[in-house]
Write a protein that holds these residues in place. Structure first.
Motif: not given
Length: 155
Positions: A8-24
């Motif tokens: 499935p399409e994911t935003r993070h898996l196999g991608q460079q991801s940065t830590l979100p600045s907040s839970p929201e």
């Protein structure tokens, strides 16, 4: 789904991801449950979880244990790690943080059953443990002990 219909399409898996600045700001990815007809438990343990005290701004540390019986989807683990990491700069009381994580995951994922245990390390000499679950576990579901001992130099 991606062009390769097996993933499935994911935003993070196999991608460079940065830590979100907040839970929201954190985006959780969910993928189809590979065994939707099976009743089983998934566990995530986060023994180095951190957030900030809303009064002093000092760091608070916890060992989180998340158990759930999936419905149609499961949470993708990298997105969960980023979501939990986003609490590092988040001010919140132990109760709000623990229950809020549980309620968000339960609402978005819609599992058959969900529980979270937040085993907070002491500040001021008192450890605080916070528990939330979505309801009674389905009959026949194996629900193991969360495996975190009462505080005695918790490790």
């Amino acid at each position: 789904m991606t062009n390769d219909e097996t993933r499935p399409e994911t935003r993070h898996l196999g991608q460079q991801s940065t830590l979100p600045s907040s839970p929201e700001e954190a985006v959780l990815d969910y993928v189809p449950n590979p065994r939707p007809d099976a009743l089983y438990t998934i566990r995530f343990s986060a023994p180095e979880f951190t957030s900030l005290c809303p009064v002093t701004g000092a760091p608070d540390f916890a060992h989180l244990v998340i158990d759930y019986a999936p419905g149609d989807t499961i949470v993708e683990s990298k997105s969960l790690k980023l979501f939990l990491g986003s609490f590092r700069n988040h001010n919140g009381f132990h109760e709000d943080v623990t229950v809020g994580i549980g309620q968000r995951l339960f609402a978005e994922m819609r599992p058959r059953w969900f529980r979270i245990g937040g085993y907070w390390y002491p500040r001021g000499g008192i450890p605080i443990d916070v528990f939330w679950q979505s309801g009674v576990a389905p009959e026949g579901l194996w629900v193991p002990d969360q495996g975190v001992a009462n505080y005695r130099g918790r490790g």
